[in-house]
Enzyme design. Structure first.
Site, PDB file in Angstrom:
ATOM      1  CB  SER A  49      -6.735 -24.037  14.592  1.00 40.99           C
ATOM      2  OG  SER A  49      -7.316 -24.597  13.451  1.00 40.99           O
ATOM      3  CE  LYS A  86      -7.938 -22.541  19.201  1.00 37.55           C
ATOM      4  NZ  LYS A  86      -7.583 -23.208  17.915  1.00 37.55           N
ATOM      5  CE  LYS A 119      -9.164 -23.028  10.890  1.00 38.01           C
ATOM      6  NZ  LYS A 119      -9.042 -24.229  11.709  1.00 38.01           N
TER       7      LYS A 119
END
Length: 296
Positions: free
Chosen positions: A99, A242, A174
């Site tokens: 990701s 993140k 995502k």
């Protein structure tokens, strides 16, 4: 000998190890590399081959799957004389399941094409349980032909597999996924504290809530975490921090307002700053408890 494509797997963490093992169960030959020897031993015990370097892992691979924490790690394993692009064969298909930022995926595809390699970005959702059960949702960016070539492999890893658009599109979807998940966990955490402080039977309350419109995959997967205060990491706060940075930056770039998402991003950041970054993201409950005066 198997007629299935040879797979190199780079990154055998919480998600990567069970995913690689599912490919082995499906009959694919898998050679893996990661930095932790115990993870390499686990792969070998499952029937895979442990490599001593990225170069060794990818040299004969038809398909190279990467599953590392963030953009800097993707760049570290892809580029340089010891990286994937310098050591994989021309024609190899790189499936990056990390990701990362959409731009990192776009850049990787461009640089790989110059070496005669193909790339799709294919981040996943479903957490450790989804990886173990091979029911992940996989959102893909790239060319249709490359998606078609990777599909049989992806079907051994997930249940919902969708080509979302050109390179970087999988990462964009995502990012949206992580926004929804974080906001959902935060809402569940607030409800848990509210219910407990009100003296309601929490197990009964969560069961009935999950059977109605308030129900969700998040609540189904994380209900026991809340009930038992079990925050063993299936997906760490550090990684969700993140990801919230990725979606916040991407939304700013396209002019999309994320008023609730921005607040939850700060709550995730504060939890991390308090030393809870290694816990499961359901530990957002701890932040709500602190704000509500509970001793955590």
């Amino acid at each position: 000998m198997s007629n299935l494509p040879k797979i190199a797997w780079i990154g055998l963490g919480i998600m990567g190890s069970p995913m690689a093992e599912n490919l082995l169960k499906a009959g694919y030959p898998v050679t893996g590399f990661t930095l932790e020897q115990d993870k390499l031993d686990r792969l070998a015990a499952a029937g895979g081959t442990a490599a001593g370097s990225i170069a060794e892992a990818v040299k004969d691979a038809d398909v190279i799957i990467t599953m590392v924490p963030a953009s800097p790690q993707v760049e570290a394993i892809a580029y340089g004389e010891n990286g994937i692009l310098e050591n994989a064969k021309s024609g190899a298909l790189i499936v990056d399941m990390s990701s990362i930022t959409p731009q990192t995926s776009v850049d990787l595809a461009k640089n790989a094409a110059e070496k005669g390699m193909r790339v799709i970005d294919a981040p996943v959702s479903g957490g450790e349980a989804g990886a173990i059960e091979a029911v992940l949702s996989i959102m893909v960016g790239g060319e249709q032909a490359d998606f078609d070539a990777a599909l049989p492999i992806l079907e051994a890893l997930g249940k919902t597999i969708v080509l979302c658009g050109p390179h970087g599109s999988g990462q964009t979807v995502k990012a949206a996924n992580q926004l929804i998940v974080a906001v959902n966990i935060q809402a569940c955490a607030e409800a848990v504290v509210f219910l407990e402080k009100s003296g309601v039977n929490l197990q009964a309350a969560l069961d009935v809530l999950n059977g109605g419109l308030a129900g969700s995959t998040v609540l189904t997967r994380k209900k026991d975490n809340f009930l038992n205060r079990d925050f063993k990491p299936g997906f760490r706060i550090d990684l969700h921090h993140k990801d919230m940075g990725i979606v916040t930056d991407a939304a700013r770039n396209v002019g999309a307002a994320l008023p609730v998402g921005a607040v939850v991003a700060q709550l995730v950041a504060s939890l991390r700053a308090q030393g809870d970054g290694g816990l499961d993201h359901s530990a957002l409950l701890r932040a709500v408890e602190r704000l509500s005066g509970s001793q955590v």
